[in-house]
Design a protein around this motif. Structure first.
Motif, mmCIF file in Angstrom:
data_model
loop_
_atom_site.group_PDB
_atom_site.id
_atom_site.type_symbol
_atom_site.label_atom_id
_atom_site.label_comp_id
_atom_site.label_asym_id
_atom_site.label_seq_id
_atom_site.Cartn_x
_atom_site.Cartn_y
_atom_site.Cartn_z
ATOM 1 N N SER A 115 -78.836 -43.469 -2.891
ATOM 2 C CA SER A 115 -77.378 -43.547 -3.035
ATOM 3 C C SER A 115 -76.991 -44.791 -3.844
ATOM 4 O O SER A 115 -77.771 -45.724 -4.002
ATOM 5 C CB SER A 115 -76.702 -43.598 -1.658
ATOM 6 O OG SER A 115 -76.907 -44.856 -1.069
ATOM 7 N N SER A 116 -75.766 -44.783 -4.328
ATOM 8 C CA SER A 116 -75.307 -45.894 -5.161
ATOM 9 C C SER A 116 -75.142 -47.186 -4.363
ATOM 10 O O SER A 116 -75.118 -48.277 -4.940
ATOM 11 C CB SER A 116 -73.978 -45.531 -5.827
ATOM 12 O OG SER A 116 -73.000 -45.276 -4.837
ATOM 13 N N ALA A 117 -75.076 -47.101 -3.031
ATOM 14 C CA ALA A 117 -74.931 -48.309 -2.209
ATOM 15 C C ALA A 117 -76.287 -48.927 -1.865
ATOM 16 O O ALA A 117 -76.413 -50.149 -1.788
ATOM 17 C CB ALA A 117 -74.178 -47.986 -0.924
ATOM 18 N N VAL A 118 -77.297 -48.092 -1.667
ATOM 19 C CA VAL A 118 -78.603 -48.595 -1.197
ATOM 20 C C VAL A 118 -79.564 -48.851 -2.355
ATOM 21 O O VAL A 118 -80.302 -49.841 -2.337
ATOM 22 C CB VAL A 118 -79.227 -47.614 -0.180
ATOM 23 C CG1 VAL A 118 -80.606 -48.061 0.246
ATOM 24 C CG2 VAL A 118 -78.324 -47.466 1.039
ATOM 25 N N LYS A 119 -79.554 -47.993 -3.354
ATOM 26 C CA LYS A 119 -80.530 -48.111 -4.445
ATOM 27 C C LYS A 119 -80.488 -49.478 -5.144
ATOM 28 O O LYS A 119 -81.531 -50.082 -5.367
ATOM 29 C CB LYS A 119 -80.352 -46.980 -5.447
ATOM 30 C CG LYS A 119 -81.492 -46.875 -6.413
ATOM 31 C CD LYS A 119 -81.398 -45.606 -7.225
ATOM 32 C CE LYS A 119 -82.648 -45.462 -8.073
ATOM 33 N NZ LYS A 119 -82.678 -44.184 -8.753
ATOM 34 N N PRO A 120 -79.303 -50.020 -5.467
ATOM 35 C CA PRO A 120 -79.282 -51.338 -6.129
ATOM 36 C C PRO A 120 -79.794 -52.464 -5.215
ATOM 37 O O PRO A 120 -80.239 -53.499 -5.689
ATOM 38 C CB PRO A 120 -77.808 -51.566 -6.470
ATOM 39 C CG PRO A 120 -77.152 -50.249 -6.350
ATOM 40 C CD PRO A 120 -77.974 -49.428 -5.433
ATOM 41 N N ALA A 121 -79.736 -52.261 -3.897
ATOM 42 C CA ALA A 121 -80.187 -53.292 -2.953
ATOM 43 C C ALA A 121 -81.682 -53.207 -2.694
ATOM 44 O O ALA A 121 -82.203 -53.952 -1.881
ATOM 45 C CB ALA A 121 -79.428 -53.156 -1.640
ATOM 46 N N GLN A 122 -82.360 -52.293 -3.379
ATOM 47 C CA GLN A 122 -83.804 -52.107 -3.252
ATOM 48 C C GLN A 122 -84.204 -51.733 -1.825
ATOM 49 O O GLN A 122 -84.431 -52.594 -0.981
ATOM 50 C CB GLN A 122 -84.565 -53.339 -3.721
ATOM 51 C CG GLN A 122 -84.294 -53.681 -5.158
ATOM 52 C CD GLN A 122 -85.087 -54.893 -5.617
ATOM 53 O OE1 GLN A 122 -85.831 -55.505 -4.871
ATOM 54 N NE2 GLN A 122 -84.915 -55.238 -6.881
ATOM 55 N N PRO A 123 -84.280 -50.429 -1.547
ATOM 56 C CA PRO A 123 -84.572 -49.935 -0.201
ATOM 57 C C PRO A 123 -85.848 -50.537 0.393
ATOM 58 O O PRO A 123 -85.886 -50.826 1.592
ATOM 59 C CB PRO A 123 -84.722 -48.428 -0.387
ATOM 60 C CG PRO A 123 -83.998 -48.121 -1.645
ATOM 61 C CD PRO A 123 -84.058 -49.346 -2.498
ATOM 62 N N PHE A 124 -86.863 -50.752 -0.403
ATOM 63 C CA PHE A 124 -88.108 -51.331 0.121
ATOM 64 C C PHE A 124 -87.851 -52.735 0.666
ATOM 65 O O PHE A 124 -88.312 -53.101 1.749
ATOM 66 C CB PHE A 124 -89.195 -51.346 -0.957
ATOM 67 C CG PHE A 124 -90.511 -51.862 -0.463
ATOM 68 C CD1 PHE A 124 -91.275 -51.116 0.430
ATOM 69 C CD2 PHE A 124 -90.977 -53.100 -0.872
ATOM 70 C CE1 PHE A 124 -92.488 -51.596 0.894
ATOM 71 C CE2 PHE A 124 -92.186 -53.591 -0.408
ATOM 72 C CZ PHE A 124 -92.946 -52.832 0.483
ATOM 73 N N PHE A 125 -87.088 -53.526 -0.060
ATOM 74 C CA PHE A 125 -86.743 -54.877 0.398
ATOM 75 C C PHE A 125 -85.914 -54.808 1.681
ATOM 76 O O PHE A 125 -86.109 -55.601 2.605
ATOM 77 C CB PHE A 125 -85.984 -55.632 -0.694
ATOM 78 C CG PHE A 125 -85.515 -56.981 -0.256
ATOM 79 C CD1 PHE A 125 -86.414 -58.033 -0.130
ATOM 80 C CD2 PHE A 125 -84.185 -57.205 0.038
ATOM 81 C CE1 PHE A 125 -85.994 -59.283 0.292
ATOM 82 C CE2 PHE A 125 -83.757 -58.447 0.455
ATOM 83 C CZ PHE A 125 -84.657 -59.492 0.581
ATOM 84 N N LEU A 126 -84.980 -53.864 1.765
ATOM 85 C CA LEU A 126 -84.168 -53.699 2.972
ATOM 86 C C LEU A 126 -85.044 -53.334 4.170
ATOM 87 O O LEU A 126 -84.816 -53.820 5.279
ATOM 88 C CB LEU A 126 -83.097 -52.634 2.749
ATOM 89 C CG LEU A 126 -81.987 -52.998 1.762
ATOM 90 C CD1 LEU A 126 -81.090 -51.793 1.514
ATOM 91 C CD2 LEU A 126 -81.185 -54.177 2.268
ATOM 92 N N LEU A 127 -86.056 -52.481 3.948
ATOM 93 C CA LEU A 127 -86.962 -52.108 5.047
ATOM 94 C C LEU A 127 -87.819 -53.297 5.484
ATOM 95 O O LEU A 127 -88.074 -53.481 6.675
ATOM 96 C CB LEU A 127 -87.846 -50.932 4.634
ATOM 97 C CG LEU A 127 -87.134 -49.592 4.523
ATOM 98 C CD1 LEU A 127 -88.077 -48.531 3.984
ATOM 99 C CD2 LEU A 127 -86.575 -49.172 5.866
#
Length: 179
Positions: A115-127
Motif C-alpha cells: 500500500s502507499s502508506a506502508v511501502k515507502p516505510a519499508q515493510p521489512f524495516f517495520l517488521l
C-alpha cells in the motif's frame, strides 16, 4: 577508628522475639551500609568512609550471613520485588496487550506491504522494529518474576546463584531480550 563486631552464624538467637530482634538488627545494618545519609553524616563529622563497593560487600555479607536458630534471615529480609500479586497481574496484562498490539501491527504491515502508506516505510524495516519491540516488551514478564511461591534449592546458600534456578533463567533471558 571504629570497629563493629557482629556474630552472624550463631545459636544465641532462637525462635520468636529473639529472631525478630535479629531480623531488625540486620535491617538496621543493611540500611547503615547502603544509606547515603549515613555517609554524608560521617563525612560531615570528619570520619573516613568506605567506598561504595566495599559498603555493598559488607552490607550483603551482614544480610546473607545472618541466621536465627540455624535458619537464614536473608530470605525474610531481602524484598524480592515490590510488586504485589494484583499489581504484577496488571503489569503482565498490560504486557500481553502490548504484545497483541505489536503482533497485530506486524500482521497489518505484511497485509498492506504494497500500500502507499506502508511501502515507502519499508515493510521489512517495520517488521524488524516490531520484532525488537516485542522482545523489549517480553522483559516485562521476566522482570516481574520474584521468589513468591517458589521453593529454593536448600543445598545452595542464600544469595548464591542457583538457589532459585527458574529465576536465574529469567534473569539471564532478560539480558538477551534487551540486546
Amino acid at each position: 577508628v571504629t570497629y563493629v563486631v557482629m556474630r552472624t552464624r550463631t545459636s544465641l538467637f532462637t525462635t520468636g522475639d529473639q529472631c525478630e530482634r535479629a531480623r531488625q538488627t540486620v535491617h538496621f545494618w543493611r540500611w547503615y551500609y547502603s544509606s547515603d545519609v549515613v555517609q554524608e553524616m560521617a563525612e560531615a563529622a570528619g570520619h573516613a568512609t568506605l567506598p561504595a563497593s566495599m559498603r555493598q560487600v559488607i552490607g550483603d555479607r551482614v544480610v546473607f550471613d545472618a541466621e536465627c536458630d540455624g535458619v537464614s534471615l536473608a530470605e525474610s529480609i531481602v524484598n524480592p520485588l515490590a510488586l504485589g500479586p494484583v499489581l504484577r497481574g496488571i503489569v503482565f496484562g498490560l504486557g500481553a496487550v502490548l504484545l497483541l498490539f505489536i503482533f497485530a501491527a506486524a500482521a497489518l504491515f505484511i497485509r498492506y506491504r504494497n500500500s502507499s502508506a506502508v511501502k515507502p516505510a519499508q515493510p521489512f524495516f517495520l517488521l524488524i522494529t516490531a520484532t525488537g519491540c516485542a522482545f523489549s516488551v517480553c522483559t516485562i514478564f521476566t522482570g516481574g518474576l520474584n521468589h513468591t511461591g517458589r521453593t529454593p534449592d536448600s543445598t545452595i546458600p542464600v544469595g548464591n546463584a542457583g538457589r532459585y534456578p527458574d529465576l536465574d533463567v529469567a534473569c539471564s533471558a532478560q539480558v538477551w531480550l534487551t540486546i
